[in-house]
Design an enzyme around this catalytic site. Structure first.
Site, PDB file in Angstrom:
ATOM      1  N   ILE A 108       0.894  -1.102  -0.054  1.00  0.00           N
ATOM      2  CA  ILE A 108      -0.204  -0.007  -0.096  1.00  0.00           C
ATOM      3  C   ILE A 108       0.804   1.277  -0.028  1.00  0.00           C
ATOM      4  CG2 ILE A 108      -2.106  -1.039   0.940  1.00  0.00           C
ATOM      5  CD1 ILE A 108      -1.090   0.051   3.736  1.00  0.00           C
ATOM      6  N   GLY A 134       8.719   3.655  -0.318  1.00  0.00           N
ATOM      7  CA  GLY A 134       9.622   4.484  -0.343  1.00  0.00           C
ATOM      8  C   GLY A 134      11.116   3.879  -0.804  1.00  0.00           C
ATOM      9  N   PHE A 176      13.590   3.282   1.462  1.00  0.00           N
ATOM     10  CA  PHE A 176      14.046   2.421   2.255  1.00  0.00           C
ATOM     11  C   PHE A 176      12.949   1.618   2.938  1.00  0.00           C
ATOM     12  CE2 PHE A 176      16.747   6.140   2.857  1.00  0.00           C
ATOM     13  CZ  PHE A 176      18.152   5.921   2.562  1.00  0.00           C
ATOM     14  N   ALA A 177      11.775   1.774   2.636  1.00  0.00           N
ATOM     15  CA  ALA A 177      10.679   0.746   3.347  1.00  0.00           C
ATOM     16  C   ALA A 177       9.470   0.731   2.270  1.00  0.00           C
ATOM     17  CB  ALA A 177      10.170   1.730   4.553  1.00  0.00           C
ATOM     18  N   ASP A 183       8.060  17.993  11.482  1.00  0.00           N
ATOM     19  CA  ASP A 183       7.918  17.830  10.365  1.00  0.00           C
ATOM     20  C   ASP A 183       6.478  18.052   9.999  1.00  0.00           C
ATOM     21  OD1 ASP A 183       8.479  17.925   7.627  1.00  0.00           O
ATOM     22  OD2 ASP A 183       8.837  15.861   7.551  1.00  0.00           O
TER      23      ASP A 183
END
Length: 354
Positions: free
Chosen positions: A19, A22, A24-25, A136
């Site tokens: 779903i 990125g 790194f993941a 952030d």
């Protein structure tokens, strides 16, 4: 019947479709095989994490999210590790990003924007009470659940109060997304995590009400100059009370900027405000986090691939000993003995030549 798909199982979770993805993941939909509850599992490659020296940042994100148990913050349930992967088990949120809501539908009416802002402030206030500063905050990191309620996510750049270790008691890492970052974060003189988060909340509120950013420029230095003096213009459709409120939040001086306790008392903010009621017990254990990042082999999980046994209609019937089969037969056409014989055959109790 069609061939059954191979199941991927990690611990007690059955993995499903991807779903999100990125650098790194990868995030997969999963289901708790014990309860049937849906979850999202963020899967990180351990080798990549070590190669890019991200272990401490990811450990901090996990530890931070485990400290936060609030209805408007994405919940982190547990973390698991294998020899090659790190699995972060998160609450599954189905409503998408608040950012997409703005992109597809444009600016919001004041009442709708106020509802989201109230939920955001309530969540941020709770985080600050736990010594956690997000750093952030932006619409891309605000998710919506199936009921349209806000869920703060992505604590990858967060800081905890213990990190304010310098003599001035301030944070010194310049981080965040340029359009949403507070001016004091940019001047490299140190900043308070709480007041910096409040500024970002103000930028988010402006975006919700206006449909565009208060500070924007293709030239980064020009953008920073606009932020440093809070150079922005409210659109004409904003009410006077709204403009006054926004101006108090987007105050370039962190010493005079409105605080969260003052926000909670503001007349515009208080309209229809209903703080959530929830269990606030702090029983957080970081044992699983320690086990994963110490790479404790005795706590490793394995990813198994299971091929479910194909089942036909007779297998399903045989599983249900108390199944009422009366509706399968026309009782006007079969006498009791015939019904018994047919039932026994379906359940495998009699040979078909009986």
């Amino acid at each position: 019947m069609s061939a059954a798909k191979v199941k991927r199982v990690v611990g007690k979770y059955e993995l499903g479709r991807t779903i999100g993805e990125g650098t790194f993941a990868k995030v997969k939909f999963a289901r708790d095989s014990q309860t049937g509850d849906p979850v999202a599992i963020k899967i990180l490659d351990r080798e990549k994490v070590l190669k890019h020296k991200m272990s401490e940042q990811i450990r901090r994100e996990i530890a931070t999210m485990k400290r936060i148990k609030h209805p408007h913050v994405v919940r982190l349930y547990e973390v698991m590790g294998s020899k090659t992967k790190i699995y972060i088990v998160l609450e599954y949120v189905t409503g998408g990003e608040l950012f997409d809501r703005i992109v597809h539908h444009g600016r919001m009416m004041e009442d709708e924007a106020r509802k989201y802002f109230q939920q955001l402030i309530n969540a941020v206030d709770y985080c600050h009470s736990r010594g956690v500063y997000h750093r952030d905050l932006k619409p891309e990191n605000l998710l919506l659940d199936s009921g349209g309620n806000l869920k703060v996510s992505d604590f990858g750049l967060s800081a905890i109060s213990q990190q304010q270790v310098q003599g001035d008691g301030l944070l010194h890492t310049t981080c965040g997304t340029p359009n949403y970052v507070a001016p004091e974060v940019l001047n490299d003189l140190g900043y308070d995590g709480a007041t910096a988060d409040v500024w970002s909340c103000g930028v988010i509120l402006f975006v919700l009400l206006a449909g565009y950013l208060p500070f924007d420029d293709s030239n980064l230095m020009n953008l920073y100059n606009k932020i440093s003096v809070a150079e922005f213009t409210c659109p004409p459709w904003m009410s006077f009370s709204m403009r006054k409120f926004i101006t108090r939040i987007l105050d370039p001086n962190p010493m005079t900027r409105i605080t969260i306790p003052e926000i909670l008392e503001d007349e515009w903010f208080k309209v229809d405000y209903k703080p959530p009621v929830f269990d606030d017990e702090d029983d957080t254990s970081l044992d699983d986090v320690d086990a994963v990042f110490q790479d404790a082999e005795e706590h490793h999980v394995t990813e198994k691939r299971e091929k479910p046994t194909a089942m036909n209609a007779f297998d399903l019937i045989n599983m249900s000993k108390g199944l009422n089969l009366g509706s399968l037969f026309d009782t006007d056409q079969l006498d009791p003995l015939e019904m018994l014989v047919c039932t026994c055959r379906l359940r495998g109790s009699l040979p078909h030549n009986a």
